[in-house]
Design a protein around this motif. Structure first.
Motif, mmCIF file in Angstrom:
data_model
loop_
_atom_site.group_PDB
_atom_site.id
_atom_site.type_symbol
_atom_site.label_atom_id
_atom_site.label_comp_id
_atom_site.label_asym_id
_atom_site.label_seq_id
_atom_site.Cartn_x
_atom_site.Cartn_y
_atom_site.Cartn_z
ATOM 1 N N UNK A 1 -32.466 -14.974 31.184
ATOM 2 C CA UNK A 1 -31.259 -15.781 31.017
ATOM 3 C C UNK A 1 -30.535 -15.864 32.357
ATOM 4 N N UNK A 2 -30.119 -17.068 32.702
ATOM 5 C CA UNK A 2 -29.391 -17.313 33.947
ATOM 6 C C UNK A 2 -28.073 -18.000 33.625
ATOM 7 N N UNK A 3 -27.060 -17.719 34.435
ATOM 8 C CA UNK A 3 -25.776 -18.413 34.345
ATOM 9 C C UNK A 3 -25.602 -19.230 35.608
ATOM 10 N N UNK A 4 -25.336 -20.514 35.436
ATOM 11 C CA UNK A 4 -25.082 -21.401 36.572
ATOM 12 C C UNK A 4 -23.584 -21.734 36.530
ATOM 13 N N UNK A 5 -22.860 -21.024 37.373
ATOM 14 C CA UNK A 5 -21.405 -21.218 37.407
ATOM 15 C C UNK A 5 -21.069 -22.523 38.112
ATOM 16 N N UNK A 6 -20.071 -23.234 37.597
ATOM 17 C CA UNK A 6 -19.717 -24.541 38.133
ATOM 18 C C UNK A 6 -18.784 -24.461 39.333
ATOM 19 N N UNK A 7 -18.196 -23.332 39.549
ATOM 20 C CA UNK A 7 -17.330 -23.119 40.704
ATOM 21 C C UNK A 7 -18.168 -23.335 41.967
ATOM 22 N N UNK A 8 -17.703 -24.191 42.867
ATOM 23 C CA UNK A 8 -18.479 -24.553 44.061
ATOM 24 C C UNK A 8 -18.842 -23.342 44.917
ATOM 25 N N UNK A 9 -18.096 -22.259 44.799
ATOM 26 C CA UNK A 9 -18.393 -21.045 45.554
ATOM 27 C C UNK A 9 -19.720 -20.433 45.100
ATOM 28 N N UNK A 10 -20.032 -20.546 43.815
ATOM 29 C CA UNK A 10 -21.206 -19.891 43.250
ATOM 30 C C UNK A 10 -22.345 -20.840 42.883
ATOM 31 N N UNK A 11 -22.052 -22.114 42.736
ATOM 32 C CA UNK A 11 -23.018 -23.073 42.205
ATOM 33 C C UNK A 11 -24.338 -23.068 42.977
ATOM 34 N N UNK B 1 -25.605 -20.856 45.054
ATOM 35 C CA UNK B 1 -26.256 -19.541 44.971
ATOM 36 C C UNK B 1 -26.986 -19.377 43.630
ATOM 37 N N UNK B 2 -26.311 -19.708 42.536
ATOM 38 C CA UNK B 2 -26.903 -19.574 41.202
ATOM 39 C C UNK B 2 -28.112 -20.487 41.038
ATOM 40 N N UNK B 3 -28.012 -21.716 41.538
ATOM 41 C CA UNK B 3 -29.148 -22.641 41.456
ATOM 42 C C UNK B 3 -30.333 -22.121 42.272
ATOM 43 N N UNK B 4 -30.023 -21.572 43.439
ATOM 44 C CA UNK B 4 -31.085 -21.022 44.295
ATOM 45 C C UNK B 4 -31.802 -19.864 43.587
ATOM 46 N N UNK B 5 -31.052 -18.992 42.933
ATOM 47 C CA UNK B 5 -31.655 -17.866 42.211
ATOM 48 C C UNK B 5 -32.587 -18.363 41.108
ATOM 49 N N UNK B 6 -32.142 -19.350 40.357
ATOM 50 C CA UNK B 6 -32.962 -19.907 39.283
ATOM 51 C C UNK B 6 -34.235 -20.545 39.844
ATOM 52 N N UNK B 7 -34.096 -21.344 40.894
ATOM 53 C CA UNK B 7 -35.263 -22.008 41.493
ATOM 54 C C UNK B 7 -36.266 -21.010 42.068
ATOM 55 N N UNK B 8 -35.780 -19.971 42.707
ATOM 56 C CA UNK B 8 -36.659 -18.929 43.258
ATOM 57 C C UNK B 8 -37.436 -18.257 42.138
ATOM 58 N N UNK B 9 -36.750 -17.954 41.051
ATOM 59 C CA UNK B 9 -37.400 -17.341 39.898
ATOM 60 C C UNK B 9 -38.475 -18.264 39.324
ATOM 61 N N UNK B 10 -38.132 -19.539 39.142
ATOM 62 C CA UNK B 10 -39.077 -20.494 38.559
ATOM 63 C C UNK B 10 -40.327 -20.661 39.411
ATOM 64 N N UNK B 11 -40.184 -20.516 40.731
ATOM 65 C CA UNK B 11 -41.339 -20.625 41.626
ATOM 66 C C UNK B 11 -42.246 -19.404 41.559
ATOM 67 N N UNK B 12 -41.780 -18.304 40.967
ATOM 68 C CA UNK B 12 -42.560 -17.070 40.939
ATOM 69 C C UNK B 12 -43.238 -16.811 39.599
ATOM 70 N N UNK B 13 -43.018 -17.671 38.608
ATOM 71 C CA UNK B 13 -43.585 -17.466 37.277
ATOM 72 C C UNK B 13 -44.259 -18.734 36.783
ATOM 73 N N UNK B 14 -44.940 -18.604 35.667
ATOM 74 C CA UNK B 14 -45.536 -19.758 35.005
ATOM 75 C C UNK B 14 -44.565 -20.212 33.915
ATOM 76 N N UNK B 15 -43.848 -21.300 34.198
ATOM 77 C CA UNK B 15 -42.808 -21.817 33.306
ATOM 78 C C UNK B 15 -43.424 -22.341 32.021
ATOM 79 N N UNK B 16 -42.805 -21.995 30.877
ATOM 80 C CA UNK B 16 -43.269 -22.491 29.576
ATOM 81 C C UNK B 16 -42.262 -23.450 28.952
ATOM 82 N N UNK B 17 -40.999 -23.018 28.810
ATOM 83 C CA UNK B 17 -39.965 -23.902 28.272
ATOM 84 C C UNK B 17 -38.597 -23.306 28.580
#
Length: 145
Positions: free
Chosen positions: A5-15, A17-33
């Motif tokens: 589970x990931x949280x993508x905060x809308x505050x421009x300070x975190x947005x 960073x959170x997107x980068x974390x999710x994308x890095x994770x997705x590149x390291x696994x086999x995405x299903x849904x």
């Protein structure tokens, strides 16, 4: 299948960073849904649930490829039995021999002599489909010699 589970905060300070974390994770696994839910509150964010399988589980370790010259006399005899099986299977299925197994795959089978379907997948060229299609035949030959 695993879940994160990931949280993508809308505050421009975190947005970013959170997107980068999710994308890095997705590149390291086999995405299903995935599924998302917008959470409106004091600090609004998107909750993202990702269903995946880790790459390590999907790809068994491969064994080093060998040549015919690396086989001892017993291994060469096993290679002969496997080659005969391939010829018969090729005729029965009306396929070219190399579509059943390459010579290099037969060499690896003769040398490493896998004893289970999981071990068979460690031989280069033996993925899930080939193991399902020919695995039992090959293991029967290897267990008989």
């Amino acid at each position: 299948m695993q879940v994160s589970i990931f949280s993508i905060r809308l505050n421009s300070t975190f947005l970013e960073h959170d997107q980068h974390q999710l994308n890095t994770f997705l590149n390291s696994v086999s995405f299903k849904k995935s599924s998302t839910q917008f959470v409106d509150g004091e600090e609004a964010y998107w909750s993202v649930i990702v269903h995946y399988e880790s790459e390590e589980q999907e790809k068994p370790k491969r064994l080093e490829r060998k040549s015919y010259d690396d086989l001892n006399s017993k291994d060469k005899q096993v290679y002969g039995y496997l080659n005969q099986w391939r010829n018969e299977k090729s005729e029965a299925l009306k396929l070219k021999k190399y579509l059943i197994c390459h010579n290099s795959e037969l060499i690896d089978l003769a040398m490493y002599k896998p004893s289970s379907l999981e071990e068979l997948q460690q031989i280069k060229g033996f993925g899930k489909q080939k193991v399902e299609k020919f695995g039992e035949d090959i293991l029967a030959i290897l267990n008989a010699v």
